[in-house]
Design a protein around this motif. Structure first.
Motif, short mmCIF file in Angstrom:
data_model
loop_
_atom_site.label_atom_id
_atom_site.label_comp_id
_atom_site.label_asym_id
_atom_site.label_seq_id
_atom_site.Cartn_x
_atom_site.Cartn_y
_atom_site.Cartn_z
N TRP A 8 0.86 -1.18 0.00
CA TRP A 8 0.00 0.00 0.00
C TRP A 8 0.90 1.23 0.00
CZ3 TRP A 8 -0.61 -4.47 2.53
CH2 TRP A 8 -1.81 -5.16 2.36
N ILE A 9 0.52 2.23 -0.75
CA ILE A 9 1.33 3.43 -0.84
C ILE A 9 1.28 4.20 0.48
CG2 ILE A 9 1.52 5.70 -1.93
CD1 ILE A 9 0.59 4.40 -4.52
N ASP A 10 2.42 4.43 1.04
CA ASP A 10 2.57 5.35 2.16
C ASP A 10 2.69 6.73 1.52
OD1 ASP A 10 3.62 7.11 4.02
OD2 ASP A 10 5.09 5.71 4.81
N PRO A 11 1.74 7.62 1.76
CA PRO A 11 1.79 8.93 1.09
C PRO A 11 3.08 9.70 1.36
CG PRO A 11 -0.35 8.57 2.08
CD PRO A 11 0.53 7.47 2.59
N MET A 12 3.72 9.41 2.49
CA MET A 12 4.97 10.10 2.81
C MET A 12 6.17 9.41 2.15
SD MET A 12 4.19 12.68 4.72
CE MET A 12 5.70 13.12 5.57
N ARG A 13 5.93 8.22 1.56
CA ARG A 13 7.01 7.45 0.93
C ARG A 13 8.19 7.24 1.87
NH1 ARG A 13 5.52 5.62 -4.37
NH2 ARG A 13 3.67 6.81 -4.86
N GLY A 14 7.88 7.15 3.16
CA GLY A 14 8.94 6.91 4.12
C GLY A 14 9.80 8.12 4.44
N GLU A 15 9.45 9.26 3.87
CA GLU A 15 10.27 10.45 4.08
C GLU A 15 9.76 11.25 5.27
OE1 GLU A 15 13.11 11.26 2.63
OE2 GLU A 15 12.99 9.39 1.50
N GLU A 16 10.67 11.77 6.04
CA GLU A 16 10.36 12.62 7.17
C GLU A 16 10.55 14.08 6.75
OE1 GLU A 16 9.48 11.20 10.43
OE2 GLU A 16 9.13 9.66 8.92
N PRO A 17 10.10 15.01 7.59
CA PRO A 17 10.39 16.42 7.28
C PRO A 17 11.88 16.66 7.05
CG PRO A 17 8.77 16.26 9.04
CD PRO A 17 9.26 14.86 8.77
N ALA A 18 12.72 15.90 7.77
CA ALA A 18 14.17 15.90 7.53
C ALA A 18 14.59 14.45 7.41
CB ALA A 18 14.91 16.57 8.68
N PRO A 19 15.67 14.14 6.67
CA PRO A 19 16.10 12.75 6.54
C PRO A 19 16.33 12.10 7.90
CG PRO A 19 17.28 14.14 4.99
CD PRO A 19 16.52 15.07 5.89
N PHE A 20 16.04 10.81 7.97
CA PHE A 20 16.27 10.04 9.19
C PHE A 20 17.76 10.04 9.50
CE2 PHE A 20 17.12 5.77 11.08
CZ PHE A 20 16.45 5.96 12.28
N ASP A 21 18.11 10.37 10.74
CA ASP A 21 19.51 10.38 11.12
C ASP A 21 19.61 10.33 12.65
OD1 ASP A 21 22.23 10.69 11.48
OD2 ASP A 21 22.42 12.45 10.19
N VAL A 22 19.97 9.17 13.17
CA VAL A 22 20.13 9.02 14.62
C VAL A 22 21.58 8.67 14.99
CG1 VAL A 22 17.71 8.39 15.02
CG2 VAL A 22 19.39 6.59 14.55
N ARG A 23 22.50 8.95 14.09
CA ARG A 23 23.89 8.57 14.33
C ARG A 23 24.43 9.15 15.63
NH1 ARG A 23 26.36 10.23 8.59
NH2 ARG A 23 24.75 11.83 8.91
N ASP A 24 24.09 10.40 15.91
CA ASP A 24 24.62 11.04 17.12
C ASP A 24 24.01 10.47 18.40
OD1 ASP A 24 26.20 12.64 15.57
OD2 ASP A 24 24.89 14.40 15.68
N ALA A 25 22.89 9.75 18.27
CA ALA A 25 22.21 9.21 19.45
C ALA A 25 22.55 7.75 19.70
CB ALA A 25 20.69 9.35 19.29
N LEU A 26 23.23 7.08 18.77
CA LEU A 26 23.48 5.65 18.91
C LEU A 26 24.28 5.31 20.16
CD1 LEU A 26 24.36 4.64 15.21
CD2 LEU A 26 22.18 4.34 16.42
N GLY A 27 25.17 6.18 20.54
CA GLY A 27 26.01 5.92 21.71
C GLY A 27 25.23 5.84 23.00
N SER A 28 24.00 6.35 23.00
CA SER A 28 23.19 6.31 24.21
C SER A 28 22.39 5.01 24.34
CB SER A 28 22.22 7.49 24.23
OG SER A 28 21.22 7.35 23.22
N ILE A 29 22.44 4.16 23.33
CA ILE A 29 21.70 2.90 23.38
C ILE A 29 22.48 1.89 24.22
CG2 ILE A 29 20.80 0.95 22.04
CD1 ILE A 29 20.27 2.84 19.74
N ALA A 30 21.92 1.57 25.39
CA ALA A 30 22.57 0.63 26.31
C ALA A 30 21.90 -0.73 26.28
CB ALA A 30 22.56 1.20 27.73
N ILE A 31 20.95 -0.91 25.38
CA ILE A 31 20.21 -2.15 25.23
C ILE A 31 21.05 -3.15 24.45
CG2 ILE A 31 18.11 -3.16 24.24
CD1 ILE A 31 17.00 -0.20 24.31
#
Length: 298
Positions: free
Chosen positions: A211-234
């Motif tokens: 099914w078409i996602d009208p946003m086509r997977g795009e966010e208002p800004a590109p997905f980018d969590v690189r700076d937050a990865l270091g906080s993942i302790a799981i």
């Protein structure tokens, strides 16, 4: 919230309602609870089912909002990661388990990362499969370069020459039917060697729905969590196919390097669908990770 089955983790199909929108999920197997979020966005959940994992885990497969029997959002602009993550959270809350493992594939991996960052206390372990911590121009440029090289990788397959055009058609599809048809045509892109498994994959290909996602997977800004990865302790397992054209080892290593103590498994003979191309190795990696994570917690 209501459920069509007795008990939140009873085997079968369940339904809850989130802000007036239906969210369907399916439960199978036994063992530690693992909630799986499929990719796309907009792809039916069935392609991600892994019966072998169900011998080790209680698998909870979401039908992401906007797909299958789950409801549709009134505002097309609401198909964003934070919304997918909110529906995921409501399912996890409904299940009642103190913490669960979360498996996200492709775009579902973006959802899983967002969820783990926002709700670390609800996640026993994170399985990031065929995904990336970032999208944007460089990410898509690399993927399109791989699409262009696809015929060179399969010189003996005339069908390979039309995959690039079909990929563009999928991006431009205006109806769910056109989108589904295009995805079936480009399915070989997602495998190291689709034709080696074509007979076994035929039922999946013929049953593929999108099914078409009208946003086509795009966010208002590109997905980018690189700076937050270091906080993942799981505890985190990153799984990638060596021949994945869109979320390959470059992005997997970025996740692995960024998340402290994470484990990386590269499937050498797989593309984006390692659970279908190397199911035994995939199951061994995931089940082993879950078992060791659960033992370490005791």
């Amino acid at each position: 919230m209501v459920s069509t089955a007795t008990g939140a983790l009873a085997r079968g199909t369940h339904e809850i309602v989130v802000d007036g929108v239906r969210q369907v999920f399916h439960v199978a197997g036994s063992g530690p609870v693992c909630v799986a979020h499929s990719g796309g966005p907009g792809i039916a959940w069935e392609y991600l089912r892994v019966p072998a994992l169900e011998r080790h885990l209680t698998m909870v497969y979401l039908e992401p909002v906007g797909t299958g029997d789950s409801g549709r959002l009134a505002d097309p602009r609401d198909y964003r990661l934070e919304v997918y993550a909110r529906f995921l959270h409501e399912v996890i809350e409904y299940l009642g388990a103190p913490r669960v493992f979360v498996l996200g594939h492709s775009h579902g991996g973006f959802v899983a990362q967002r969820y783990a960052l926002d709700h670390p206390d609800r996640v026993a372990g994170l399985i990031l499969f065929g995904t990336s911590p970032v999208t944007g121009e460089e990410f898509w440029g690399a993927a399109m370069a791989e699409v262009g090289r696809f015929p060179e990788r399969h010189p003996g397959r005339p069908e390979a020459s039309g995959v690039a055009d079909a990929f563009q058609e999928a991006l431009a599809a205006a109806t769910d039917e056109d989108y589904t048809t295009s995805l079936r045509r480009i399915l070989p892109l997602y495998f190291a060697d689709y034709w080696a498994h074509a007979e076994a994959l035929a039922p999946m290909r013929d049953g593929l729905r999108a099914w078409i996602d009208p946003m086509r997977g795009e966010e208002p800004a590109p997905f980018d969590v690189r700076d937050a990865l270091g906080s993942i302790a799981i505890p985190t397992l990153v799984v990638a196919g060596a021949h994945d054209f869109i979320c390959g080892t470059r992005w997997a290593r970025m996740l692995h390097d960024g998340i402290p103590g994470s484990r990386l498994t590269v499937l050498p003979d797989s593309g984006h669908m390692g659970h279908l191309e190397e199911p035994e190795a995939f199951t061994r990696a995931v089940a082993g990770f879950v078992r060791e994570s659960a033992q370490a917690e005791r």
